[in-house]
Design an enzyme around this catalytic site. Structure first.
Site, PDB file in Angstrom:
ATOM      1  CD  GLU A  96      -2.875  -1.105   2.100  1.00 22.22           C
ATOM      2  OE1 GLU A  96      -2.979  -0.125   2.886  1.00 22.22           O
ATOM      3  OE2 GLU A  96      -4.167  -2.109   2.238  1.00 22.22           O
ATOM      4  CG  HIS A 142     -15.286  -7.465   6.549  1.00 21.10           C
ATOM      5  ND1 HIS A 142     -15.062  -6.645   8.008  1.00 21.10           N
ATOM      6  CD2 HIS A 142     -13.929  -6.978   5.773  1.00 21.10           C
ATOM      7  CE1 HIS A 142     -13.593  -6.380   7.645  1.00 21.10           C
ATOM      8  NE2 HIS A 142     -13.231  -6.503   6.447  1.00 21.10           N
ATOM      9  CG  HIS A 143     -14.257 -13.855   8.032  1.00 19.38           C
ATOM     10  ND1 HIS A 143     -14.177 -15.024   7.774  1.00 19.38           N
ATOM     11  CD2 HIS A 143     -15.647 -13.002   8.204  1.00 19.38           C
ATOM     12  CE1 HIS A 143     -15.719 -15.290   7.867  1.00 19.38           C
ATOM     13  NE2 HIS A 143     -16.682 -14.916   8.514  1.00 19.38           N
ATOM     14  CD  GLU A 144      -8.770  -6.184   9.321  1.00 20.97           C
ATOM     15  OE1 GLU A 144      -9.034  -5.816   8.545  1.00 20.97           O
ATOM     16  OE2 GLU A 144      -7.823  -7.246   9.354  1.00 20.97           O
ATOM     17  CG  HIS A 166      -9.254  -6.313   1.114  1.00 23.96           C
ATOM     18  ND1 HIS A 166      -9.556  -3.675   0.578  1.00 23.96           N
ATOM     19  CD2 HIS A 166      -9.870  -6.156   0.543  1.00 23.96           C
ATOM     20  CE1 HIS A 166     -10.519  -3.718   0.282  1.00 23.96           C
ATOM     21  NE2 HIS A 166     -10.853  -5.136  -0.577  1.00 23.96           N
ATOM     22  CD  GLU A 167      -5.675  -4.771   4.587  1.00 27.93           C
ATOM     23  OE1 GLU A 167      -6.526  -5.738   4.979  1.00 27.93           O
ATOM     24  OE2 GLU A 167      -6.289  -3.442   4.008  1.00 27.93           O
ATOM     25  CD  GLU A 191      -6.531  -3.407   0.136  1.00 33.92           C
ATOM     26  OE1 GLU A 191      -7.029  -2.109   0.777  1.00 33.92           O
ATOM     27  OE2 GLU A 191      -6.310  -3.896   0.926  1.00 33.92           O
ATOM     28  CD  GLU A 216      -7.256   1.113   2.736  1.00 37.51           C
ATOM     29  OE1 GLU A 216      -7.997   0.723   4.324  1.00 37.51           O
ATOM     30  OE2 GLU A 216      -6.471   0.797   2.252  1.00 37.51           O
TER      31      GLU A 216
END
Ligand code: NOJ
Ligand code: CA
Length: 690
Positions: free
Chosen positions: A188, A390-392, A470-471, A489, A495
């Site tokens: 990022e 969604h799983h952060e 993501h990440e 991502e 963002e």
């Protein structure tokens, strides 16, 4: 002979290797080569001095001089020191395979292959092979290490280093586009545009323009049970593979037989050609999941941007975003405009407090009390819309792995078939609990995480769930083998325009197509309509015109595309929103028509299963006039062009909403002139009329 000795001193070899090397000098180095089907690209492998190397010629010129090859193992000799070519075999393949979803339905894999066997004698004999595939649009090579005495079955092999080098001929005059490797924020980052020699240690895809105008992109394909490859410039123009290590310093742990990922070089006479290359996909294994008709591309809205703007929270409380009522409101909107999904972040227990530091508090099968999963699933069914899970994890990966099966079962039972995962943590702060229950911190792109990301994808596939990471670890084309790995991502996304410093400059989206996008789909989350969401004059804003936000749906490919803004902003601009309603996310074919890295890009794509074409064009901070020949359209048809373009007075900073929407008949071969404002773009639907 003295000259040879002098040169050999620069490449010290073990004694047995030295003897072989001397023999080799005496009998002359052996060389084998393979050319692309069109004959323009040639790779030559040599065993000179017992140190295997390769060099690359393109259009009659050497573009990559001789560069080293090899692997350093903890035990035994280095694979690549004192090795001679013992044999080689040629093959050719020309076949067309079909993608379940993608930038194009049919992909042609036409290449010539050379398998080079390398052996070393003496007290500790060893053998390995180098497999090379040369296409018209680039090349790939990988090491193949068979079982053998000293590398027997079941024995763990530790790779301490990889010697592969990539050497650039005219390094003084070459331009490079890159992000630094192993940065705390992973991929990022904003791209650097520099002379080649300033690119010290870089991530891939690493994109170069030689003085001749030839463009190269260095990357890798099919990274599974191995560490990610970054590139380290050891001497001017010589980039050495630098594998991301485990926390104990070892690069890779595996057993024989093994193959490394493919090391790839995409080659094109111009910038746009890089975007039309299928090299990375062609070097991946075919689909291993069988029938994947359950993997569905689509568009989604979500409870997301409001959290990034601090208007709602992931955490529970008065500003909690993911409530039953709010999800239903978004589902109503999705159903009204034909979107398939609604993302809800902050639905599950674990977000209260400093969530980036508290990954172990997340529960992936336990919603907050104001989020009624059963009611939402039922509402979604009644509307024909699905919740996107969604799983952060906040990088607490062992914790996530321990809940994964139950979490995916719960999602399946809740009618969820896409899950967005997240691994927010500084790079090298992925938390692994080892066999002794000790905490170890790992990189996002080491061998451990290559395996964990894939575990998520394969466990999800068992439940017919697709994953949007993501990440992530960088993409290396694994969507071909695991088509439920829908998107990811792995770059600076939208963002950052809400809170990042600085927000993405206009050139960012003009660099991405030629760098990050070469690896695969990107969940950038385009389509912000309220371009100054933090208020007038605030540093954090979207540095695009409205027309450019629309162009991103065509330029930045992803089979799932978000309409990322708050839904009320779409209702307020129904005219512009129509393009997002119309644009598909799955394509019959795609063609980059023109562009220069970091300057501009023009991409045309034909809708899968239909005759309509879509075009996205965007520019950096420079306004420009484009003249486009519509030679991609079907000559037998008539079209209506529905054009969303920057107005004459538009610019990203002064007049971002100045947009003209016009409709006019067009046909094959016509020339279209387009004005792109500073930080602007254009989006066009070519609606087939017959
Ligand atoms: C970072 C992701 O990129 C973003 O989309 C998400 O909203 C946050 N993490 C929270 O999970
Ligand atoms: Ca992110």
């Amino acid at each position: 002979m003295r000259a040879y000795f002098k040169r050999m001193l620069r490449f010290p070899v073990p004694t047995s290797g030295l003897i072989l090397a001397l023999l080799c000098v005496a009998v002359q180095a052996k060389e084998v080569s393979v050319s692309s089907p069109d004959g323009k690209l040639t790779v030559i492998v040599s065993d000179e001095r017992g140190a295997p190397s390769y060099r690359v010629r393109y259009a009659g010129k050497e573009i990559m001089p001789a560069a080293r090859l090899g692997l350093v193992l903890r035990t035994g000799p280095e694979l690549g020191e004192g090795f001679l070519i013992s044999g080689s075999a040629m093959a050719e393949r020309d076949e067309t395979w079909q993608q379940p979803w993608g930038e194009r339905r049919l992909v042609r894999d036409h290449h010539r292959e050379l398998l080079v066997d390398l052996v070393r004698g003496g007290a500790m004999p060893r053998k390995f092979s180098l497999r090379l595939r040369v296409f018209n649009d680039g090349l790939g090579f990988r090491y193949e290490v068979p079982r053998q005495a000293g590398l027997s079955s079941g024995q763990q092999i530790e790779i301490l280093d990889e010697r592969s080098e990539f050497r650039i001929a005219d390094s003084d005059t070459t331009r490079a586009w890159w992000i630094p490797a192993r940065n705390w924020s992973s991929y990022e980052q904003l791209y650097r545009t520099t002379r080649l020699r300033e690119a010290a240690h870089v991530e891939t895809p690493f994109t170069l323009r030689l003085a001749s105008g030839v463009h190269l992109a260095l990357h890798e394909a099919a990274l599974t049970n191995y560490a990610s490859m970054t590139l380290n410039q050891r001497r001017d123009g010589v980039f050495k593979a630098d594998l991301t290590p485990w926390s104990d310093g070892v690069k890779v742990k595996l057993a024989a037989p093994f193959n490394t990922p493919w090391r790839t070089v995409q080659v094109s006479p111009d910038a746009a050609g890089l975007l039309n290359s299928d090299l990375i996909l062609n070097l991946n294994e075919p689909n291993k999941l069988g029938d994947v008709s359950w993997v569905k591309p689509g568009k989604y809205v979500g409870i997301w941007w409001a959290m990034h703007l601090w208007q709602q929270t992931w955490a529970s409380g008065a500003k909690h975003g993911a409530t039953t009522a709010e999800v239903k409101r978004y589902m109503d909107f999705a159903a009204k405009y034909g979107f398939s999904g609604v993302l809800a972040e902050g639905w599950n227990v674990g977000w209260d407090g400093e969530w980036p530091d508290n990954g172990e508090l997340f529960r992936f099968a336990q919603p907050y009390p104001d989020f009624d999963m059963a009611a939402i699933a039922a509402y979604g069914r009644s509307k024909g819309v699905k919740l996107i899970g969604h799983h952060e994890t906040s990088g607490a990966v062992s914790h996530y792995a321990s809940q994964m099966g139950a979490a995916y079962d719960y999602a399946r039972a809740s009618n969820i078939d896409i899950i967005k995962t997240g691994y927010v943590a500084d790079n090298e702060r992925i938390k692994r609990i080892d066999d002794q229950r000790e905490v170890r911190y790992e990189w996002h792109d080491g061998q451990f995480m290559a395996g964990e990301y894939l575990r998520s994808v394969t466990e999800a596939a068992k439940r017919k769930i697709a994953i949007d990471t993501h990440e992530p670890i960088k993409d290396t084309g694994l969507r071909r083998t695991y088509p439920n790995w829908l998107s990811r991502e792995g770059a600076r996304g939208q963002e950052y325009n809400a809170w990042g410093f600085p927000p993405n400059p206009p050139e960012h989206t003009a660099i991405l197509p030629y760098t990050r996008m070469l690896s695969g789909p990107f969940d950038y989350t385009p389509g912000i309509f309220n371009l100054e969401p933090n208020g007038k004059g605030h540093e954090n804003r979207v540095r695009s015109t409205l027309a450019k936000e629309l162009s991103l749906y065509v330029v930045l490919y992803s089979p799932i595309q978000m309409a990322a803004d708050l839904i009320e902003h779409y209702e307020a601009r129904r005219d512009a929103f129509q393009f997002i309603v119309d644009v598909p996310t799955d394509w019959e074919q795609s063609r980059a028509l023109a562009g220069e890295v970091g300057e501009f890009v023009v991409m045309a794509r034909q809708q899968r299963g239909a005759q309509d074409w879509y075009l996205g064009a965007l520019t950096n901070e420079r306004a420009r006039e484009l003249t486009l020949k519509l030679d991609f359209l079907d000559p037998q048809r008539h079209y209506q062009a529905q054009i969303y373009r920057d107005g004459a007075g538009a610019s990203w900073d002064k007049a971002p909403y100045d947009m003209v929407i016009e409709k006019r008949p067009v046909s094959f071969g016509e020339v279209l002139s387009l004005h792109l404002a500073a930080g602007g773009g254009a989006a066009i639907r070519f609606k087939a009329l017959d």
